[in-house]
Design a protein around this motif. Sequence first.
Motif, PDB file in Angstrom:
ATOM      1  N   ARG A  39       0.868  -1.192   0.000  1.00 42.27           N
ATOM      2  CA  ARG A  39       0.000   0.000   0.000  1.00 42.27           C
ATOM      3  C   ARG A  39       0.893   1.228   0.000  1.00 42.27           C
ATOM      4  O   ARG A  39       1.707   1.416   0.893  1.00 42.27           O
ATOM      5  N   LYS A 113      -5.388  -0.123  -2.220  1.00 43.78           N
ATOM      6  CA  LYS A 113      -5.402   1.339  -2.295  1.00 43.78           C
ATOM      7  C   LYS A 113      -5.942   1.964  -1.026  1.00 43.78           C
ATOM      8  O   LYS A 113      -5.507   3.031  -0.613  1.00 43.78           O
ATOM      9  N   GLU A 114      -6.896   1.289  -0.423  1.00 49.40           N
ATOM     10  CA  GLU A 114      -7.548   1.820   0.777  1.00 49.40           C
ATOM     11  C   GLU A 114      -6.750   1.444   2.022  1.00 49.40           C
ATOM     12  O   GLU A 114      -6.033   0.451   2.025  1.00 49.40           O
ATOM     13  N   PRO A 115      -6.897   2.207   3.096  1.00 48.24           N
ATOM     14  CA  PRO A 115      -6.252   1.807   4.357  1.00 48.24           C
ATOM     15  C   PRO A 115      -6.715   0.409   4.772  1.00 48.24           C
ATOM     16  O   PRO A 115      -7.853   0.028   4.532  1.00 48.24           O
TER      17      PRO A 115
END
Length: 162
Positions: A39, A113-115
């Motif tokens: 990430r 892509k997201e936390p």
Amino acid sequence: MTFIDRLYQLGYKLGYQLVRLLWAILRPTTHGALVVVWRNGSLLLVRNSYVSYYSPPGGYVRGGETTVQAAVRELREETGLDVAPSDLVLAHEETHQWEFRRDHVTMFDLQVKEPVNVEVDHREVVSAGFYTPEEALKLRLFPPLRRRIEKRMAELATTANV
């Protein structure tokens, strides 16, 4: 962390030492599947209660299971992340001598892509967090992971110079 968590950790440590003794006698071939979660250029590392090094989430391939199925299962068990097999990309594969056995390791990359909210059980997995490759290389790492990170850094450097 609770008293029960500590008991589980002790059980994992004792169990792992017994398995290592068995490996020393039998000298088996094992097959592991690991997932390197990336990430924003950082990778997810976990530390298990029974070893002193960091690794990506992962574990052994069970009978009747493909490496991808094992990778998805282990990622879910160790971190709570549930992904589709098609999300994983084969990134590194090697066989090496490790702890009295011939260890075949298959490593997959997973881009997110997201936390990511990683849930550790404080029993098998005692910590998890994201590290830059440079930070990770300063830690005691599972050797195939170190080679994977170095390979990725070399690939990125080559791409940047083109």
